[in-house]
Write an enzyme that holds these catalytic residues in place. Sequence first.
Site, mmCIF file in Angstrom:
data_model
loop_
_atom_site.group_PDB
_atom_site.id
_atom_site.type_symbol
_atom_site.label_atom_id
_atom_site.label_comp_id
_atom_site.label_asym_id
_atom_site.label_seq_id
_atom_site.Cartn_x
_atom_site.Cartn_y
_atom_site.Cartn_z
ATOM 1 C CG ASN A 1 80.900 62.677 -21.013
ATOM 2 O OD1 ASN A 1 80.212 62.180 -20.134
ATOM 3 N ND2 ASN A 1 80.857 63.986 -21.303
ATOM 4 C CB ALA B 1 78.076 68.380 -15.409
ATOM 5 C CE LYS C 1 91.946 68.503 -14.454
ATOM 6 N NZ LYS C 1 91.334 67.237 -14.798
ATOM 7 C CE LYS D 1 89.248 72.920 -14.376
ATOM 8 N NZ LYS D 1 88.180 72.500 -15.284
ATOM 9 C CE LYS E 1 71.795 59.423 -40.416
ATOM 10 N NZ LYS E 1 71.114 58.198 -40.739
HETATM 11 O O1 C5P Z 1 89.622 70.138 -16.430
HETATM 12 P P1 C5P Z 1 88.638 69.081 -16.163
HETATM 13 O O2 C5P Z 1 87.633 68.865 -17.269
HETATM 14 O O3 C5P Z 1 89.203 67.770 -15.716
HETATM 15 O O4 C5P Z 1 87.854 69.635 -14.866
HETATM 16 C C1 C5P Z 1 86.810 68.965 -14.298
HETATM 17 C C2 C5P Z 1 85.898 69.908 -13.542
HETATM 18 O O5 C5P Z 1 85.666 71.104 -14.301
HETATM 19 C C3 C5P Z 1 84.541 69.301 -13.303
HETATM 20 O O6 C5P Z 1 84.012 69.813 -12.099
HETATM 21 C C4 C5P Z 1 83.743 69.788 -14.526
HETATM 22 O O7 C5P Z 1 82.359 69.808 -14.226
HETATM 23 C C5 C5P Z 1 84.330 71.161 -14.769
HETATM 24 N N1 C5P Z 1 84.407 71.572 -16.198
HETATM 25 C C6 C5P Z 1 83.778 72.731 -16.588
HETATM 26 N N2 C5P Z 1 83.872 73.147 -17.895
HETATM 27 C C7 C5P Z 1 84.576 72.441 -18.789
HETATM 28 C C8 C5P Z 1 85.250 71.279 -18.402
HETATM 29 C C9 C5P Z 1 85.132 70.870 -17.089
HETATM 30 O O8 C5P Z 1 83.126 73.379 -15.783
HETATM 31 N N3 C5P Z 1 84.630 72.857 -20.046
#
Ligand code: C5P
Length: 410
Positions: free
Chosen positions: A207, A277, A338, A342, A291
């Site tokens: 990304n 991240a 979120k 979360k 590959k």
């Molecule tokens: O759900 P979303 O990806 O938008 O959430 C973003 C937040 O969740 C960021 O702080 C990212 O570092 C974290 N994240 C995570 N594990 C994932 C996806 C996102 O800890 N698989």
Amino acid sequence: MKDTVILVVTGSVAAYKSALLARRLMERGLLVKVAMTASAERFITPLTFEALTGLPVLRAGFPQSGQAPMEHINFSRGARLVVIAPATANTLGKLAHGVADDSILSMLLACGLPVMAAPAMNTQMYKHPAVQSNISTLAARGVTFIGPSSGSLACGEEGEGKMEDVETIFAAVMEKLGGVKDLAGARLLVTAGGCQEPIDPVRYIGNRSSGKMGLAVARVAAGRGAEVTLVAAHMEPSLPGTGTPEGIRVIRAQTAVEMQEAVRQEFVRCDILVMAAAVSDYRVESPAAEKVKKKSAMRLDLIENPDILASVALEKGDRVVAGFAAETEDHLASGRKKLMAKNLDLIVINDVSRGDIGFGSDYNEVTLLTRDGKKIEIARATKDVVAGAVLDHAAAIWRASQAMEQPEAS
Ligand code: C5P
């Protein structure tokens, strides 16, 4: 003993922002003593600052008989620096020429402290040769100027002369003070960069995250005395090139699963987690060992990665957990969702559809939402300034939770 800063407020519409500046400085543990010119009092009252700082304000008039006669001399004793915000053409002009026709200017001439000034005035005034010459005189004498910036001014015109944003002035003052170790004793775990999920030994799904925001959080936290562990995915430019600062322990993690392992291991030993991240939401189910040969079409089966943040936040105890939300639409609503889903204490929302901030840029503009319902807008500023603000709010939540845990003996 707290460090003391003198905040001089002069007569500009921007004077209301000085109240926010005073509060920001106090949040960082500083004692703020406010001095106001007579014209500043036409925009905001001394009472506002007295209520905010808990200290008497130095006002422009010279003392009457019976009042402390040397207040303009004593006021600045023991302070570290003076910041004039907003600084009008009038006050800058008088200061440049040694005019001392009120207590505030007398204090400025007598204090012997480093002076910083954030000018605020109409564009034509700012560009006037007299004002520019006064600014040059003051700069040559060691006054540090912060801004002004450009934008729409209170007079209705557009242009240079707008007082620099409060966060930027605040960060400049903190930098000048140097060495304020308000995060000493806090253990921070920060993640940064973009995860890369292998397709085969040479290709990956990645990304656009540069890691600059997370690195800024780690660097600023370490500078403020925190013990910092940085879990770094792919960084742009690469980490050694970005100059990993001393005092930051770095753990490399390429994929989401590697990052989850590192975060899980370190989380138990941290007080504050800032998860900046860009974790891949999906990974290739079975990456090829060799590959993959070129062919006309290719199909990848992706499976969902673990949500690192949500999984550790479930068991966070009294740790403070902050996440980032990179959104392209419905920013606030998605961010708030979120935050709750979360189990976070704080979420930093940024609009990644904008080219002038966010991915790869040295600037960001974010909104912070806290679990207890606060909404804090951080105007466009460097990622270091934004990092400082994120840390202030995360640290405030952490200190409050600690204070609740250890009630003072009565
Ligand atoms: O759900 P979303 O990806 O938008 O959430 C973003 C937040 O969740 C960021 O702080 C990212 O570092 C974290 N994240 C995570 N594990 C994932 C996806 C996102 O800890 N698989």
